[in-house]
Write a protein that holds these residues in place. Structure first.
Motif, PDB file in Angstrom:
ATOM      1  N   LYS A 165       0.461  -1.405  -0.112  1.00 59.29           N
ATOM      2  CA  LYS A 165      -0.483   0.019   0.343  1.00 59.29           C
ATOM      3  C   LYS A 165       1.185   0.704   0.158  1.00 59.29           C
ATOM      4  O   LYS A 165       0.554   2.157  -1.343  1.00 59.29           O
ATOM      5  CB  LYS A 165      -1.280   0.350   1.488  1.00 59.29           C
ATOM      6  N   LYS A 166       2.080   1.110   0.614  1.00 56.64           N
ATOM      7  CA  LYS A 166       3.354   2.490   0.853  1.00 56.64           C
ATOM      8  C   LYS A 166       3.272   2.363  -0.594  1.00 56.64           C
ATOM      9  O   LYS A 166       3.489   3.911  -1.362  1.00 56.64           O
ATOM     10  CB  LYS A 166       4.098   1.818   1.640  1.00 56.64           C
ATOM     11  N   GLU A 167       3.720   1.841  -1.311  1.00 60.21           N
ATOM     12  CA  GLU A 167       4.755   2.418  -2.891  1.00 60.21           C
ATOM     13  C   GLU A 167       3.236   2.028  -4.032  1.00 60.21           C
ATOM     14  O   GLU A 167       3.155   3.360  -4.679  1.00 60.21           O
ATOM     15  CB  GLU A 167       5.033   0.190  -2.885  1.00 60.21           C
ATOM     16  N   PHE A 168       1.878   1.796  -3.282  1.00 56.01           N
ATOM     17  CA  PHE A 168       1.029   2.444  -4.043  1.00 56.01           C
ATOM     18  C   PHE A 168       1.030   3.881  -3.990  1.00 56.01           C
ATOM     19  O   PHE A 168       0.349   4.742  -4.842  1.00 56.01           O
ATOM     20  CB  PHE A 168      -0.003   1.580  -3.967  1.00 56.01           C
ATOM     21  N   PHE A 169       0.973   4.457  -2.756  1.00 57.80           N
ATOM     22  CA  PHE A 169       0.739   5.596  -2.410  1.00 57.80           C
ATOM     23  C   PHE A 169       2.103   6.591  -2.872  1.00 57.80           C
ATOM     24  O   PHE A 169       1.634   7.895  -3.420  1.00 57.80           O
ATOM     25  CB  PHE A 169      -0.097   5.776  -1.157  1.00 57.80           C
ATOM     26  N   ARG A 170       3.064   5.915  -3.061  1.00 63.17           N
ATOM     27  CA  ARG A 170       4.464   7.218  -2.721  1.00 63.17           C
ATOM     28  C   ARG A 170       4.029   7.265  -5.003  1.00 63.17           C
ATOM     29  O   ARG A 170       4.826   8.157  -5.064  1.00 63.17           O
ATOM     30  CB  ARG A 170       5.517   5.549  -3.100  1.00 63.17           C
ATOM     31  N   LYS A 171       3.564   5.988  -5.076  1.00 61.67           N
ATOM     32  CA  LYS A 171       3.460   5.774  -7.051  1.00 61.67           C
ATOM     33  C   LYS A 171       2.207   6.883  -7.487  1.00 61.67           C
ATOM     34  O   LYS A 171       2.625   7.691  -8.134  1.00 61.67           O
ATOM     35  CB  LYS A 171       2.766   4.870  -7.364  1.00 61.67           C
ATOM     36  N   LEU A 172       1.695   6.671  -6.659  1.00 56.35           N
ATOM     37  CA  LEU A 172       0.270   8.138  -6.753  1.00 56.35           C
ATOM     38  C   LEU A 172       0.303   9.239  -6.661  1.00 56.35           C
ATOM     39  O   LEU A 172       0.348  10.266  -7.413  1.00 56.35           O
ATOM     40  CB  LEU A 172      -0.410   7.618  -5.641  1.00 56.35           C
ATOM     41  N   LEU A 173       1.534   9.931  -5.607  1.00 58.31           N
ATOM     42  CA  LEU A 173       1.984  10.777  -5.123  1.00 58.31           C
ATOM     43  C   LEU A 173       3.337  11.498  -6.099  1.00 58.31           C
ATOM     44  O   LEU A 173       3.418  12.588  -6.746  1.00 58.31           O
ATOM     45  CB  LEU A 173       2.508  10.861  -3.578  1.00 58.31           C
ATOM     46  N   THR A 174       4.484  10.116  -6.307  1.00 54.14           N
ATOM     47  CA  THR A 174       5.012  10.886  -7.269  1.00 54.14           C
ATOM     48  C   THR A 174       4.487  11.319  -8.431  1.00 54.14           C
ATOM     49  O   THR A 174       4.497  12.345  -8.940  1.00 54.14           O
ATOM     50  CB  THR A 174       6.141   9.656  -7.337  1.00 54.14           C
ATOM     51  N   GLU A 175       3.190  10.337  -9.189  1.00 53.66           N
ATOM     52  CA  GLU A 175       2.943  10.956 -10.284  1.00 53.66           C
ATOM     53  C   GLU A 175       2.267  12.156 -10.150  1.00 53.66           C
ATOM     54  O   GLU A 175       1.941  12.947 -11.171  1.00 53.66           O
ATOM     55  CB  GLU A 175       1.852  10.332 -10.521  1.00 53.66           C
ATOM     56  N   GLN A 176       1.435  12.805  -9.274  1.00 54.92           N
ATOM     57  CA  GLN A 176       0.661  13.801  -8.939  1.00 54.92           C
ATOM     58  C   GLN A 176       1.507  15.077  -8.890  1.00 54.92           C
ATOM     59  O   GLN A 176       1.832  16.088  -9.721  1.00 54.92           O
ATOM     60  CB  GLN A 176       0.464  13.979  -7.159  1.00 54.92           C
ATOM     61  N   LEU A 177       2.964  15.040  -8.062  1.00 51.73           N
ATOM     62  CA  LEU A 177       3.903  15.824  -8.003  1.00 51.73           C
ATOM     63  C   LEU A 177       4.266  15.862  -9.793  1.00 51.73           C
ATOM     64  O   LEU A 177       4.617  17.471 -10.040  1.00 51.73           O
ATOM     65  CB  LEU A 177       5.389  15.161  -7.068  1.00 51.73           C
ATOM     66  N   GLU A 178       4.804  14.467 -10.495  1.00 50.24           N
ATOM     67  CA  GLU A 178       5.444  15.550 -11.659  1.00 50.24           C
ATOM     68  C   GLU A 178       4.638  16.015 -12.560  1.00 50.24           C
ATOM     69  O   GLU A 178       5.294  16.722 -13.263  1.00 50.24           O
ATOM     70  CB  GLU A 178       5.721  14.029 -12.253  1.00 50.24           C
ATOM     71  N   GLU A 179       3.144  15.722 -12.216  1.00 51.07           N
ATOM     72  CA  GLU A 179       2.285  16.086 -13.582  1.00 51.07           C
ATOM     73  C   GLU A 179       2.011  17.886 -12.866  1.00 51.07           C
ATOM     74  O   GLU A 179       2.498  18.701 -13.473  1.00 51.07           O
ATOM     75  CB  GLU A 179       1.498  15.597 -12.961  1.00 51.07           C
ATOM     76  N   LEU A 180       1.964  18.269 -12.037  1.00 45.79           N
ATOM     77  CA  LEU A 180       2.501  19.003 -11.153  1.00 45.79           C
ATOM     78  C   LEU A 180       3.274  20.350 -11.678  1.00 45.79           C
ATOM     79  O   LEU A 180       3.515  21.311 -11.873  1.00 45.79           O
ATOM     80  CB  LEU A 180       2.454  19.434  -9.540  1.00 45.79           C
ATOM     81  N   LEU A 181       5.016  19.696 -10.969  1.00 44.31           N
ATOM     82  CA  LEU A 181       5.847  19.973 -11.496  1.00 44.31           C
ATOM     83  C   LEU A 181       6.112  20.926 -13.271  1.00 44.31           C
ATOM     84  O   LEU A 181       6.416  21.889 -13.443  1.00 44.31           O
ATOM     85  CB  LEU A 181       7.004  19.634 -11.854  1.00 44.31           C
ATOM     86  N   SER A 182       5.556  19.892 -14.360  1.00 45.22           N
ATOM     87  CA  SER A 182       5.419  19.907 -15.451  1.00 45.22           C
ATOM     88  C   SER A 182       4.784  21.152 -16.056  1.00 45.22           C
ATOM     89  O   SER A 182       4.979  21.822 -16.973  1.00 45.22           O
ATOM     90  CB  SER A 182       5.100  18.032 -16.176  1.00 45.22           C
ATOM     91  N   GLU A 183       3.492  20.794 -15.338  1.00 42.54           N
ATOM     92  CA  GLU A 183       2.383  22.395 -15.153  1.00 42.54           C
ATOM     93  C   GLU A 183       3.347  22.900 -15.212  1.00 42.54           C
ATOM     94  O   GLU A 183       2.963  24.216 -15.630  1.00 42.54           O
ATOM     95  CB  GLU A 183       0.821  22.157 -14.585  1.00 42.54           C
ATOM     96  N   ALA A 184       3.896  23.718 -13.867  1.00 41.73           N
ATOM     97  CA  ALA A 184       4.652  24.791 -13.786  1.00 41.73           C
ATOM     98  C   ALA A 184       5.609  25.179 -14.794  1.00 41.73           C
ATOM     99  O   ALA A 184       5.558  26.022 -15.137  1.00 41.73           O
ATOM    100  CB  ALA A 184       5.391  24.585 -12.308  1.00 41.73           C
ATOM    101  N   VAL A 185       5.957  23.937 -15.351  1.00 42.70           N
ATOM    102  CA  VAL A 185       7.361  23.933 -16.132  1.00 42.70           C
ATOM    103  C   VAL A 185       7.019  24.904 -17.332  1.00 42.70           C
ATOM    104  O   VAL A 185       7.502  25.570 -17.819  1.00 42.70           O
ATOM    105  CB  VAL A 185       8.505  23.403 -16.167  1.00 42.70           C
ATOM    106  N   LYS A 186       5.624  24.795 -18.090  1.00 42.07           N
ATOM    107  CA  LYS A 186       4.775  25.566 -18.617  1.00 42.07           C
ATOM    108  C   LYS A 186       4.279  26.126 -18.999  1.00 42.07           C
ATOM    109  O   LYS A 186       4.349  27.343 -19.412  1.00 42.07           O
ATOM    110  CB  LYS A 186       3.065  24.236 -19.337  1.00 42.07           C
ATOM    111  N   THR A 187       4.261  26.281 -17.129  1.00 41.85           N
ATOM    112  CA  THR A 187       3.529  27.938 -17.190  1.00 41.85           C
ATOM    113  C   THR A 187       4.370  28.719 -17.242  1.00 41.85           C
ATOM    114  O   THR A 187       4.260  29.978 -17.584  1.00 41.85           O
ATOM    115  CB  THR A 187       3.114  28.112 -15.604  1.00 41.85           C
ATOM    116  N   LEU A 188       5.143  28.638 -16.888  1.00 36.04           N
ATOM    117  CA  LEU A 188       7.134  29.476 -16.243  1.00 36.04           C
ATOM    118  C   LEU A 188       7.250  29.898 -18.186  1.00 36.04           C
ATOM    119  O   LEU A 188       7.556  30.757 -18.751  1.00 36.04           O
ATOM    120  CB  LEU A 188       7.470  28.730 -15.541  1.00 36.04           C
ATOM    121  N   SER A 189       7.224  28.566 -18.821  1.00 35.03           N
ATOM    122  CA  SER A 189       7.944  28.824 -20.310  1.00 35.03           C
ATOM    123  C   SER A 189       7.083  29.838 -20.480  1.00 35.03           C
ATOM    124  O   SER A 189       7.460  30.589 -21.574  1.00 35.03           O
ATOM    125  CB  SER A 189       7.627  27.192 -20.543  1.00 35.03           C
ATOM    126  N   GLY A 190       5.593  29.534 -20.747  1.00 30.77           N
ATOM    127  CA  GLY A 190       5.005  30.830 -21.556  1.00 30.77           C
ATOM    128  C   GLY A 190       5.029  31.912 -20.677  1.00 30.77           C
ATOM    129  O   GLY A 190       4.529  33.031 -21.324  1.00 30.77           O
TER     130      GLY A 190
END
Ligand SMILES: [Zn+2]
Length: 120
Positions: A5-30
């Protein structure tokens, strides 16, 4: 929490984090007019290490990124999924819906009632 279960949530959180960071990169690029001043947007690791990066992204995203990092740290210290108010385990359903939560549903409801009564 069980290792699986820990691994499941770690994966879920890591994916969310990556998504947010890539969104932020897009925002900054713009926001950046000159490409020369801006590092390769795909080079997330380099951006992340840039302390200005966190200062420049939107407040809401920055807060959520902080919360996700805290949640990941709690997974590492085995305190993930424990309500920080009453010490009980937070239901898996609630964690799946909101993986960064630090309160069980009972404590969250109480907190919201208090906030409401204070006029927030
Ligand atoms: Zn609680």
């Amino acid at each position: 929490m069980e290792p699986g279960k820990k691994e499941f949530f770690r994966k879920l959180l890591t994916e969310q984090l990556e998504e947010l960071l890539s969104e932020a990169v897009k925002t900054l690029s713009g926001m950046t007019s000159s490409k020369e001043n801006f590092p390769d947007p795909t080079d997330r690791a380099a951006l992340e290490s840039d302390r200005n990066f966190m200062l420049r992204i939107r407040d809401r995203e920055r807060k959520l990124i902080g919360k996700i990092r805290e949640a990941l740290a709690r997974i590492d210290t085995d305190s993930y999924g424990i309500c920080e108010s009453c010490g009980e385990e937070i239901s898996e359903e609630r964690l799946k819906a909101r993986p960064v939560t630090t309160l069980c549903i009972e404590c969250k409801t109480k907190q919201e009632e208090v906030e409401k009564s204070r006029g927030f």
